[in-house]
Design an enzyme around this catalytic site. Structure first.
Site, mmCIF file in Angstrom:
data_model
loop_
_atom_site.group_PDB
_atom_site.id
_atom_site.type_symbol
_atom_site.label_atom_id
_atom_site.label_comp_id
_atom_site.label_asym_id
_atom_site.label_seq_id
_atom_site.Cartn_x
_atom_site.Cartn_y
_atom_site.Cartn_z
ATOM 1 N N ASP A 115 -152.163 -50.509 12.754
ATOM 2 C CA ASP A 115 -151.454 -49.425 13.421
ATOM 3 C C ASP A 115 -149.997 -49.349 12.991
ATOM 4 O O ASP A 115 -149.191 -50.204 13.346
ATOM 5 C CB ASP A 115 -151.544 -49.663 14.938
ATOM 6 C CG ASP A 115 -150.924 -48.560 15.748
ATOM 7 O OD1 ASP A 115 -150.584 -47.513 15.173
ATOM 8 O OD2 ASP A 115 -150.778 -48.745 16.969
ATOM 9 N N ASP A 325 -148.506 -41.990 11.506
ATOM 10 C CA ASP A 325 -149.126 -42.925 12.438
ATOM 11 C C ASP A 325 -150.616 -43.089 12.166
ATOM 12 O O ASP A 325 -151.412 -42.189 12.429
ATOM 13 C CB ASP A 325 -148.900 -42.407 13.859
ATOM 14 C CG ASP A 325 -149.259 -43.413 14.923
ATOM 15 O OD1 ASP A 325 -149.872 -44.445 14.588
ATOM 16 O OD2 ASP A 325 -148.917 -43.182 16.093
#
Length: 471
Positions: A115, A325
């Site tokens: 992430d 992201d």
């Protein structure tokens, strides 16, 4: 009171909402299974487009037997980590995860979410009260484990608050394995002893490896982010790799390319990567989106989804720090942009997709000739890129929704999630603090773009220097 799924949204990952971190006290051999990837399994876990890209691996038997596959060493010098896709039909969600091992001479094998939108690296501890069904892997202390102590000489304890629960645990160190012979000693890891987040029961991944930058919370706890640790300890450079990684995803899985760039994931091997400078003050991989504009679909005999004449004009809403992201599904736009410029970006049926415009992102660049004092690049999304097709489970009909949604917290920045990243092989360059974009190899069409259903709800981003996730 808003439901969990209002926050959980169409986004399939856990985004850390780091709040106050409190500091006070609170043997077996490594399994070969983690690093064994047979050719049949390899074929079954990638789509046809990826198999075409990776077809040459058929005769590369020494490389197939690794979780990290070393490929084209003389040409690309890159490691390849497989990402698995999980579809959660009941909630119309999907997620991507990879595999790691933690600890010397242990069987601590975990599925983890990689992430770029968070910094924390955590996995559940063996005593963790996690899920009702106890389906997740948990960490057992190893010979290589070490506590992390605070400035009072006590074990460092943490509490991470989410919108729908919290995680409590302690900080420590251990060796992380990404493959045989690829160990990362003395890595900062948070070991969760209590996780009160019910939605985690649905996911196959056990924890998160945050690939973000140092932030206020990590500084307070004296935690070194994972990428900083790789760089400072020269984990990659001592093996003649670079401090970069790439993110490539398809409709059935994907890959993280570590240490280099795999040209096979580009639409054309010789296609140039275009770079945008990164700022790190928010703790995330943030770039400047200077504005966007809409273009009608070009008429051509052999259309390429991003083949449109670019113009340095259009709607500019000011320079916005925007997050790239890997843990978010949708593209989130500033509320004012949706209201003032993209308010006509609607769709009632999949047939309406042909009426939608191309969306062109004007992004600050290092390399393209200067326009009004700024160096600008333009990245294009076609309707095929940003319209999500799914099968309605009740009526068994094909439906479509727009994959660009408003950020309801009035934050000016964008979030470029996986709807965007599916179109571009994206390179994160730690040494030069830049992100590279190049159109990926995957060809998306009406039949194969996305066959899963998704729940259309919203995700929120908090104030500056913090980030609210779906929890």
């Amino acid at each position: 009171m808003k439901s969990v799924y209002h926050h959980f949204a169409i986004i399939f990952f856990l985004k850390l909402f780091l709040c106050n971190c409190i500091l006070s006290i609170p043997k077996k051999t490594l399994g070969k299974g983690l690093f064994s990837l047979g050719l049949n399994e390899f074929k079954n876990n990638v789509d046809n487009n990826s198999l075409n890209i990776l077809g040459e691996l058929k005769n590369s038997k020494p490389f197939i037997n690794k979780s990290f596959i070393q490929i084209n060493e003389k040409k690309d010098n890159v490691l390849l980590l497989k990402l698995y896709k999980q579809n959660i039909a009941s909630d119309k969600l999907s997620t991507y995860y990879g595999k790691i091992a933690i600890g010397e001479n242990s069987e601590n094998i975990f599925n983890v979410l990689f992430d770029t939108g968070s910094t924390e690296f955590w996995v559940p501890f063996k005593t963790c009260k996690f899920t009702k069904n106890n389906i997740h892997n948990k960490y057992e202390r190893t010979q290589s484990f070490k506590y992390k102590y605070d400035d009072k000489g006590l074990p460092s304890v943490l509490e991470i608050n989410y919108l729908s629960g919290k995680l409590v645990g302690f900080d420590g160190y251990d060796t992380v394995y990404l493959g045989p012979g690829f160990a990362i000693p003395h890595t900062n890891i948070a070991f969760a002893t209590s996780i009160d987040i019910p939605v985690l029961e649905k996911f196959k991944w056990d924890g998160i490896i945050g690939l973000g930058f140092e932030n206020e919370d990590s500084q307070k706890r004296g935690i070194k982010p994972f990428l900083d640790h790789l760089k400072d300890e020269k984990i990659l450079t001592e093996k003649n790799y670079k401090n970069i990684f790439g993110y490539y995803i398809t409709n059935t899985g994907g890959y993280i390319t570590l240490g280099g760039i795999d040209n096979r994931f580009k639409r054309s091997p010789d296609e140039k990567i275009i770079w945008s400078p990164v700022s790190t003050e928010m703790g995330f991989w943030t770039i400047d989106i200077l504005g966007i504009r809409k273009e009608k679909q070009p008429y051509m005999n052999e259309r390429r989804d991003d083949e449109v004449i670019v113009k340095y004009e259009g709607f500019h809403d000011g320079s916005n720090k925007s997050i790239v992201d890997t843990g978010t599904f949708l593209i989130y736009a500033p509320k004012k942009t949706i209201e003032n410029y993209l308010n006509d970006l609607t769709i009632n049926s999949c047939e309406d997709k042909q009426k939608l415009p191309y969306i062109i992102f004007q992004i600050k660049s290092k390399e393209i000739e200067s326009i009004k004092g700024l160096s600008v690049i333009e990245l294009v999304l076609s309707p095929n890129d940003y319209v999500i097709e799914y099968i309605d489970e009740v009526n068994s009909t094909k439906e479509c929704i727009i994959g660009i949604q408003s950020d309801e917290d009035n934050i000016n920045g964008w979030t470029l999630g996986q709807v965007f990243l599916k179109s571009y092989y994206t390179i994160f360059d730690k040494d030069n603090l830049q992100i590279g974009f190049v159109r990926n190899k995957q060809t998306i069409n009406d039949e194969t773009y996305l066959n899963e259903s998704f729940l259309r709800v919203s995700k929120k981003r908090n104030k500056k220097k913090s980030y609210n996730g779906p929890l």
